[in-house]
Design a protein around this motif. Structure first.
Motif, mmCIF file in Angstrom:
data_model
loop_
_atom_site.group_PDB
_atom_site.id
_atom_site.type_symbol
_atom_site.label_atom_id
_atom_site.label_comp_id
_atom_site.label_asym_id
_atom_site.label_seq_id
_atom_site.Cartn_x
_atom_site.Cartn_y
_atom_site.Cartn_z
ATOM 1 N N ARG A 73 1.135 -1.286 0.391
ATOM 2 C CA ARG A 73 -0.547 -0.352 0.330
ATOM 3 C C ARG A 73 0.863 1.732 0.388
ATOM 4 O O ARG A 73 0.442 2.439 -0.962
ATOM 5 N N GLY A 74 1.801 1.229 0.973
ATOM 6 C CA GLY A 74 2.737 2.219 1.145
ATOM 7 C C GLY A 74 2.174 3.626 0.879
ATOM 8 O O GLY A 74 1.122 4.252 1.902
ATOM 9 N N LEU A 75 2.407 4.967 0.439
ATOM 10 C CA LEU A 75 1.712 5.975 0.460
ATOM 11 C C LEU A 75 0.297 6.041 -1.007
ATOM 12 O O LEU A 75 0.680 7.273 -1.289
ATOM 13 N N MET A 76 -0.136 4.702 -1.275
ATOM 14 C CA MET A 76 -0.725 5.030 -2.185
ATOM 15 C C MET A 76 -1.783 5.565 -1.901
ATOM 16 O O MET A 76 -2.333 5.835 -1.478
ATOM 17 N N ASN A 77 -2.905 6.725 -3.152
ATOM 18 C CA ASN A 77 -3.570 7.328 -2.725
ATOM 19 C C ASN A 77 -3.793 8.266 -1.370
ATOM 20 O O ASN A 77 -4.843 8.680 -1.391
ATOM 21 N N ARG A 78 -2.836 8.798 -1.540
ATOM 22 C CA ARG A 78 -2.983 10.174 -0.644
ATOM 23 C C ARG A 78 -2.165 11.706 -1.056
ATOM 24 O O ARG A 78 -1.495 11.676 -2.413
ATOM 25 N N ASN A 103 -0.923 4.056 -8.676
ATOM 26 C CA ASN A 103 -1.792 4.251 -7.391
ATOM 27 C C ASN A 103 -1.079 5.353 -6.560
ATOM 28 O O ASN A 103 -1.319 6.003 -5.768
ATOM 29 N N THR A 104 0.386 5.788 -7.011
ATOM 30 C CA THR A 104 0.642 6.803 -5.565
ATOM 31 C C THR A 104 0.216 8.501 -6.679
ATOM 32 O O THR A 104 0.752 8.631 -7.325
ATOM 33 N N LEU A 105 -0.139 9.221 -5.847
ATOM 34 C CA LEU A 105 -0.860 10.606 -6.442
ATOM 35 C C LEU A 105 0.733 11.639 -6.250
ATOM 36 O O LEU A 105 0.143 12.524 -7.100
ATOM 37 N N MET A 129 1.950 8.018 -10.831
ATOM 38 C CA MET A 129 0.802 6.839 -11.321
ATOM 39 C C MET A 129 2.125 5.847 -12.175
ATOM 40 O O MET A 129 0.775 5.433 -13.060
ATOM 41 N N SER A 130 2.757 6.808 -12.302
ATOM 42 C CA SER A 130 4.219 5.426 -13.167
ATOM 43 C C SER A 130 4.038 4.433 -12.767
ATOM 44 O O SER A 130 3.818 3.280 -11.891
ATOM 45 N N LEU A 131 4.097 3.509 -13.529
ATOM 46 C CA LEU A 131 4.691 2.121 -13.641
ATOM 47 C C LEU A 131 5.775 1.261 -14.355
ATOM 48 O O LEU A 131 6.114 0.162 -13.274
ATOM 49 N N GLU A 132 6.746 2.024 -13.836
ATOM 50 C CA GLU A 132 8.011 2.071 -14.571
ATOM 51 C C GLU A 132 9.109 1.897 -12.861
ATOM 52 O O GLU A 132 8.714 2.348 -12.209
ATOM 53 N N LEU A 146 9.912 10.020 0.302
ATOM 54 C CA LEU A 146 9.764 11.771 1.125
ATOM 55 C C LEU A 146 9.393 12.347 -0.325
ATOM 56 O O LEU A 146 8.889 11.822 -1.226
ATOM 57 N N ASN A 147 8.337 13.596 0.234
ATOM 58 C CA ASN A 147 8.245 14.817 -1.105
ATOM 59 C C ASN A 147 8.809 14.308 -2.223
ATOM 60 O O ASN A 147 10.414 15.103 -1.389
ATOM 61 N N GLY A 148 8.608 14.661 -2.675
ATOM 62 C CA GLY A 148 9.604 14.736 -4.488
ATOM 63 C C GLY A 148 9.910 16.234 -4.455
ATOM 64 O O GLY A 148 9.504 17.186 -4.038
#
Length: 171
Positions: A73-78, A103-105, A129-132, A146-148
């Motif tokens: 799940r990580g930071l998905m959908n936040r 699913n990471t926004l 949202m990348s699948l890379e 961390l935040n980008g």
């Protein structure tokens, strides 16, 4: 609606053929909210520091993802992450790691951490949202998200050291 009096029920077309009271709808809504995942601010947080080569100690408040479910799940959908927050993925032992942004926004910086706490690599500003696949530069014990842009803003470098109770300990 002249001549009719509202009796606290919802019309049959809303309730799929049954009369549903407002209190029943409220109870269902509360139950639904309880079944949803807890928001980021409700998760347990722990303190983490990054010691830089120039002697600074930078403090962060992080969630620790230890179980496979938490790591998946990580930071998905936040939609956001506080500037001093992050998520530490503890893999329990040194191993090659591959991450992605499904699913990471929000964009993230990923710091790949050796068992001794040394930052082995940094993937900056990963694409939401990348699948890379984003691979570690070799076996690592943990990954700190961390935040980008945080790594660039704070001048974090490969060789800096992460200090946290899960780092530096073999299972």
């Amino acid at each position: 609606m002249r001549g009719k009096r509202w009796n606290g029920t919802v019309s049959p077309e809303f309730g799929h053929g049954e009369s549903v009271s407002i209190m029943s709808l409220v109870r269902r809504l509360v139950l639904l909210l309880l079944l949803l995942p807890w928001p980021a601010w409700a998760a347990d947080r722990t303190h983490l520091a990054i010691e830089t080569a120039d002697g600074r100690s930078l403090a962060f408040s992080v969630e620790v993802a230890e179980t496979p479910e938490q790591q998946t799940r990580g930071l998905m959908n936040r939609a956001s992450l506080p500037a001093d927050a992050g998520m530490l993925f503890d893999f329990g032992m040194d191993r090659p790691v591959a991450m992605w942004m499904k699913n990471t926004l929000i964009p993230l910086d990923m710091l790949f951490i050796k068992v001794d706490g040394t930052i082995a690599g940094i993937a900056e500003r990963t694409v939401p949202m990348s699948l890379e696949v984003i691979a570690s530069p070799g076996p690592v014990r943990a990954v700190l998200e961390l935040n980008g842009g945080t790594s660039d803003r704070l001048g974090l470098k490969v060789g800096d050291r992460v200090v946290h109770p899960v780092i530096g300990h073999r299972p």
